[in-house]
Design a protein around this motif. Structure first.
Motif, short mmCIF file in Angstrom:
data_model
loop_
_atom_site.label_atom_id
_atom_site.label_comp_id
_atom_site.label_asym_id
_atom_site.label_seq_id
_atom_site.Cartn_x
_atom_site.Cartn_y
_atom_site.Cartn_z
N LYS A 232 -43.87 -34.38 -8.71
CA LYS A 232 -44.95 -34.34 -7.43
C LYS A 232 -45.37 -36.06 -6.89
CE LYS A 232 -48.44 -31.67 -5.40
NZ LYS A 232 -49.68 -31.15 -5.91
N PRO A 233 -45.96 -36.83 -7.79
CA PRO A 233 -46.21 -37.97 -7.23
C PRO A 233 -44.99 -38.98 -6.99
CG PRO A 233 -47.17 -37.56 -9.73
CD PRO A 233 -46.37 -36.48 -9.25
N LEU A 234 -43.81 -38.69 -7.86
CA LEU A 234 -42.92 -39.43 -7.54
C LEU A 234 -42.23 -39.11 -6.08
CD1 LEU A 234 -40.81 -41.43 -8.83
CD2 LEU A 234 -39.60 -39.39 -9.69
N ARG A 235 -42.50 -37.97 -5.73
CA ARG A 235 -42.02 -37.61 -4.39
C ARG A 235 -42.71 -38.49 -3.38
NH1 ARG A 235 -38.17 -35.83 -2.04
NH2 ARG A 235 -38.30 -37.60 -0.87
N LEU A 277 -34.03 -37.08 -7.60
CA LEU A 277 -35.09 -37.76 -6.76
C LEU A 277 -35.11 -39.23 -6.98
CD1 LEU A 277 -38.71 -36.28 -7.29
CD2 LEU A 277 -37.48 -36.65 -5.04
N LEU A 278 -34.60 -39.83 -7.90
CA LEU A 278 -34.08 -41.32 -8.32
C LEU A 278 -33.20 -41.50 -7.26
CD1 LEU A 278 -34.76 -41.68 -12.08
CD2 LEU A 278 -36.54 -41.99 -10.23
N ASP A 279 -32.24 -40.63 -7.38
CA ASP A 279 -30.95 -41.04 -6.35
C ASP A 279 -31.17 -41.02 -5.08
OD1 ASP A 279 -29.09 -41.13 -8.61
OD2 ASP A 279 -28.48 -39.24 -8.45
N GLU A 280 -32.09 -40.26 -4.57
CA GLU A 280 -32.59 -40.19 -3.30
C GLU A 280 -33.47 -41.55 -2.88
OE1 GLU A 280 -35.25 -36.88 -2.21
OE2 GLU A 280 -36.08 -37.95 -0.64
N TYR A 281 -34.29 -42.15 -3.95
CA TYR A 281 -34.98 -43.24 -3.68
C TYR A 281 -33.91 -44.45 -3.61
CZ TYR A 281 -37.49 -47.62 -5.29
OH TYR A 281 -38.03 -48.93 -5.40
#
Ligand code: SF4
Length: 394
Positions: A232-235, A277-281
């Protein structure tokens, strides 16, 4: 009894005070510049304002919301233990780098093995590891801070206070460089006590002061947020696109092994979702991610695991930092042998993944994550003089 002072960095209190005392805004800027550009933490040392103003601010405000209670130093590190106003303890570690091999310094090579402190070499730069919480709820099995549980989130004035206090310490210890500018912390990493993304609002506020040119003005690659991976906070972190470098504490290339090493948090934050999510980053920002991997003997340092890790990181915008585990008597784990570390690195590199074996600094200064704070807490527990840790959330 004297009144409790307010933080100089409380914008509402400061503005109300400024208006009440009819202080010109440029005076606030002069004080701010003295704090951030000249590493001053005592109003009485600010010579650009009058004695009357110095006394006025001194009576009502504080610059540092912490008190240093212990320091342990060796030739590579200075480790600070601070007490907060509510009696909690928190630590920061300053690491000295003495040998520059390349001009292009990044977070990654701030830790390279080649940057060892060879006797007689000139001080090149300093990296400061700061804490974002007192204790930590993540509970990594290899970490003494994890054993404390979470005691509190640090307010951002307490996080920023670590940086300002230590820049002042550096000024006192080292003075000016040959070019006349002050020695200061050059890299800041959120890798001390706590999980930064669990205290994200305060970490975000601190990052503003670290990176804004009106304040400390450090560039994106000089400030690193490290997380063990909370969806959640990573988002939120990705959406905010903070001007920082990003490190992810991986420690295992598959879900079952991660659940062994980070039992509570890995279970509720599955690796496949985190990697997406990391790929999205990396797609969104173009920034690489530094994957942190603590090398623990017979836990996560085998050949098969190395192949799995190589496959996981290949074709990703990733750099692997392998960190030999820093042994601690409170934890029944051992660091991998140099031979196993070398073999592991060779296998991962065979997948065309960039790898650094990070030097494990500060053994003498007890800079294993959370160690000083842990010792202080156990001392206090013996005296029944400390609040019980908050239980880890499920
Ligand atoms: S290693 Fe970091 S995230 Fe894990 S328990 Fe320690 S402080 Fe928390």
């Amino acid at each position: 009894m004297s009144e409790k002072k307010q933080s100089f960095f409380d914008p509402v209190a400061l503005e109300a005070f400024r208006k009440e005392h009819k202080i010109e805004p440029y005076r606030i800027k002069q004080i701010t510049d003295a704090i951030f550009k000249q590493s001053i933490i005592d109003f009485q040392e600010i010579t650009t304002i009058s004695k009357e103003l110095r006394d006025l601010f001194d009576a009502h405000f504080e610059i540092i919301s912490l008190t240093e209670i212990k320091r342990v130093e060796d030739d590579e590190t200075s480790k600070f233990l601070f007490e907060t106003h509510d009696g909690e303890v928190v630590e920061s570690v300053l690491m000295y780098h003495f040998h520059q091999k390349r001009e292009d310094m990044t977070f990654n090579n701030a830790f390279q093995v080649e940057d060892a402190n060879d006797e007689g070499q000139e001080l090149n730069r300093m990296t400061l590891c700061i804490s974002s919480q007192v204790g930590c709820a993540v509970g990594c099995i290899f970490c003494v801070t994890g054993k404390m549980g979470l005691k509190k989130n640090l307010h951002w004035t307490e996080i920023l206070g670590q940086v300002l206090y230590i820049n002042n310490f550096i000024k006192t210890k080292l003075g000016k460089k040959e070019d006349g500018t002050l020695h200061k912390v050059r890299n800041i990493v959120f890798m001390g006590m706590g999980e930064p993304l669990m205290n994200y609002p305060n970490v975000k506020e601190t990052v503003g002061y670290l990176t804004d040119t009106k304040f400390l003005g450090l560039s994106r690659k000089r400030v690193t947020i490290s997380t063990s991976g909370l969806l959640k906070p990573l988002r939120q972190f990705i959406d905010d696109n903070l001007p920082v470098a990003f490190a992810f504490s991986l420690h295992a290339p598959n879900q079952p092994l991660r659940e062994q090493l980070i039992p509570v948090m890995a279970h509720v934050n599955p690796l496949d979702k985190l990697m997406a999510l990391l790929d999205e980053y990396t797609d969104k920002t173009g920034n690489k991610i530094f994957f942190e991997y603590v090398m623990i003997k017979d836990k996560n340092d085998g050949k098969e695991v190395a192949h799995e890790l190589g496959k996981l990181l290949q074709h990703r915008n990733a750099h692997l930092n392998m960190i030999p585990y820093n042994q601690n008597p409170a934890i029944d784990l051992e660091e991998s042998t140099p031979e196993r570390i070398k073999k592991f690195r060779d296998i991962v590199e065979s997948y065309k993944v960039k790898v650094t074996v990070r030097e494990n600094r500060g053994r003498k200064a007890k800079s294993a994550c959370g160690q000083l704070g842990w010792e202080k807490v156990t001392e206090n527990l013996k005296d029944n003089n400390v609040k019980k840790p908050i239980k880890k959330p499920l």
